[in-house]
Design an enzyme around this catalytic site. Structure first.
Site, short mmCIF file in Angstrom:
data_model
loop_
_atom_site.label_atom_id
_atom_site.label_comp_id
_atom_site.label_asym_id
_atom_site.label_seq_id
_atom_site.Cartn_x
_atom_site.Cartn_y
_atom_site.Cartn_z
N GLN A 1 33.83 38.46 54.17
CA GLN A 1 34.32 39.24 53.88
C GLN A 1 34.76 40.16 52.49
OE1 GLN A 1 38.18 39.03 53.69
NE2 GLN A 1 37.89 41.50 53.84
N SER A 2 35.17 41.08 52.24
CA SER A 2 35.10 41.00 50.97
C SER A 2 34.64 40.42 49.69
CB SER A 2 36.62 40.45 50.88
OG SER A 2 36.98 40.51 49.63
N ALA A 3 35.13 39.52 49.42
CA ALA A 3 33.76 38.42 48.50
C ALA A 3 33.29 37.90 49.23
CB ALA A 3 34.84 37.50 47.58
#
Length: 533
Positions: free
Chosen positions: A225-227
């Site tokens: 998720q995200s990074a």
């Protein structure tokens, strides 16, 4: 009783014991790996709150090194091979986490000897060959964070692995000296993607060793998720990981490569020249003239802010477009079909990437914000579609254009993927707000539900939350097992196509329109005028 009769009885009494041992949870035995022996532990000592059904079978091993220390002369080098150990390694507690990690309660040790991973397995035999998923965490996190506990995924008959990787200056520093060193080893005159190479090394370790924990090395899905979604996207795209995965889950990560947000959100990268110049300034900042001197500095001196969305730091440590670990720009990678042709699942949350739950702005603030994003003639066209000319509509209209931008951008990314790849892309929009907070369906808010680990975090969960978590977890588990999230027990989830729809998950289930056809066409036209990333 004769000896033959006695022998038969003894054998009969022994058989049930042998069967129990053969099918016992793996924490009841010592796992023998190529590096040495490991003693795991029960993931749960009592039944967790929620809806896990196989919790008694789940074993966990923590702090398994997948590479050597990144300190000293290994600082700013590709991860070096892990060393073995003598005796039986106790795998009960989380290991060190990498410098620059600042989330959580800080009840862990930060050290450059941090490339370790954790495994949750429900297998009752090392021959189980269960599907495997590798989780990459978002920025400012660690593998020790309770938010990334793997018990809920393991409960579905999946081996779950999370790991630590370098970030900040330790993970992304480029410099001409480092490029020379790297070229001597790899042939690529580049530097900077040390954290990415950590991610690749973790995947390769899993591929080589996960069979010892009941996993199938030929059935690994990568997820984050995200990074961590950026990590997943790079694993899918990179020539250095070819053939190691069967699918990818990219949460809050992909968007149309023309979207300017690509340059600032988690998946952003910089050119090699940009990062080399930053590296030169970084050495000057410490008044040193060589990488050798920088390697002698204390770890704490090198922990600097920067590289995260919204940071006002002078440092912007992020990935490097090196044409080695990252093969090309995102657009070219899609159009040329450079990525691995595997099924993907990707999407967004309602209140992220510019959208703010509970927003309360004036008409003037709405106009100012829109003008910062769109220049004429696009501003007038977007204002026609997102009418915020009253105090009643301003906040909702401003949020709507951000959320629509995410949904449409991800859908357009899936369309670009389809130009050169046959594998499906499944897209979603998450809109459930976890209880006990005031940020709505915020960035990261789906993770507890996807991993079905509500038991590990201190929030006032309700019966509804547990029910949603079970559905989300089942979709994701089905995808990990089959490359397709669908199951008869849940609403149908078709792959992305040209119909302009997305899977609604959270407060509703099933396909819904992305937005109006006019808004889709407007975003597509606007993106086409912008420089691709």
């Amino acid at each position: 009783m004769n000896q033959t009769r006695r022998a038969r009885l003894s054998l009969a009494a022994l058989i049930p014991t042998l069967l129990v041992r053969a099918n016992a949870a793996l924490y009841d035995t010592v796992v023998d790996t190529q590096y040495g022996k490991l003693q795991g532990y029960p993931a749960f000592t009592s039944e967790p709150a929620g809806n896990l059904t196989h919790w008694k079978d789940i074993a966990v091993w923590k702090n398994i090194p997948f590479a050597a220390t990144t300190g000293g002369q290994n600082r700013w080098k590709a991860p070096q091979p892990a060393s073995g150990w003598n005796g039986t390694r106790d795998a009960k507690s989380f290991g060190n986490v990498c410098p620059s990690a600042t989330s959580g309660d800080n009840d862990y040790t930060i050290d450059e000897d941090c490339l370790n991973l954790n495994i949750w397995s429900p297998a009752n035999s090392t021959d189980a060959k269960l599907p495997v998923v590798m989780w990459s965490y978002p920025a400012l996190s660690t593998a020790a964070d309770a938010l990334f506990d793997g018990g809920g995924i393991a409960d579905q008959g999946i081996v779950f692995v999370n790991y630590n990787y370098r970030t900040g200056s330790f993970g992304w520093l480029s410099h001409p000296e480092l490029s020379q060193e790297f070229e001597a080893v790899t042939g690529s005159n580049s530097s900077g993607n040390w954290g990415m190479l950590d991610q690749f090394a973790a995947l390769k370790w899993i591929h080589e060793n996960i069979a010892d924990f009941g996993g199938d090395p030929e059935h690994i899905t990568v997820m984050g998720q995200s990074a961590g979604s950026a990590a997943t996207q790079h694993i899918v795209n990179s020539p250095l990981t070819q053939g190691l995965i069967v699918g990818g889950i990219i949460e809050s990560g992909v968007r149309d490569p023309h979207d300017p947000l690509c340059t600032s959100l988690a998946e952003n990268y910089k050119t090699l020249d940009y990062n080399l110049d930053q590296g030169i300034r970084f050495l000057e900042n410490f008044n040193v003239s060589s990488i050798a001197e920088l390697r002698e500095l204390p770890m704490n001196d090198l922990i600097v802010s920067g590289g995260t969305f919204g940071s006002d730091s002078e440092w912007d440590f992020t990935a490097t477009l090196d044409y080695y670990a990252i093969p090309d720009t995102y657009l070219n990678t899609l159009l040329k079909g450079l990525a691995q042709d595997v099924p993907l699942l990707t999407g967004n949350t309602k209140d992220e990437s510019g959208a703010t739950y509970g927003l309360n702005i004036t008409v003037a603030e709405f106009m100012e914000g829109m003008a910062e994003t769109f220049s004429e003639p696009w501003l007038a066209r977007f204002l026609e579609q997102y009418n915020g000319n009253t105090s009643v509509t301003a906040s909702a209209a401003y949020n709507a254009q951000w959320t629509d931008r995410s949904k449409v951008g991800t859908w357009l990314w899936a369309s670009l993927w389809a130009t050169a790849k046959a594998s499906p892309v499944y897209t979603y929009i998450w809109d459930h707000a976890p209880p006990g907070q005031d940020q709505g369906a915020y960035h990261e808010s789906e993770i507890n539900y996807v991993l079905n680990n509500l038991y590990g975090t201190d929030m006032p969960w309700t019966a509804l939350d547990y029910a949603i978590a079970r559905k989300m977890n089942t979709y994701w588990a089905n995808f990990i097992k089959t490359g397709n999230p669908n199951t008869e027990s849940l609403a149908a989830w078709p792959a992305a196509d040209t119909n302009g729809t997305v899977q609604h998950v959270g407060n509703g289930w099933g396909q819904i329109p992305l937005t109006s056809e006019a808004k889709i066409e407007l975003f597509e036209a606007w993106f086409d005028t912008l420089v691709a990333y």
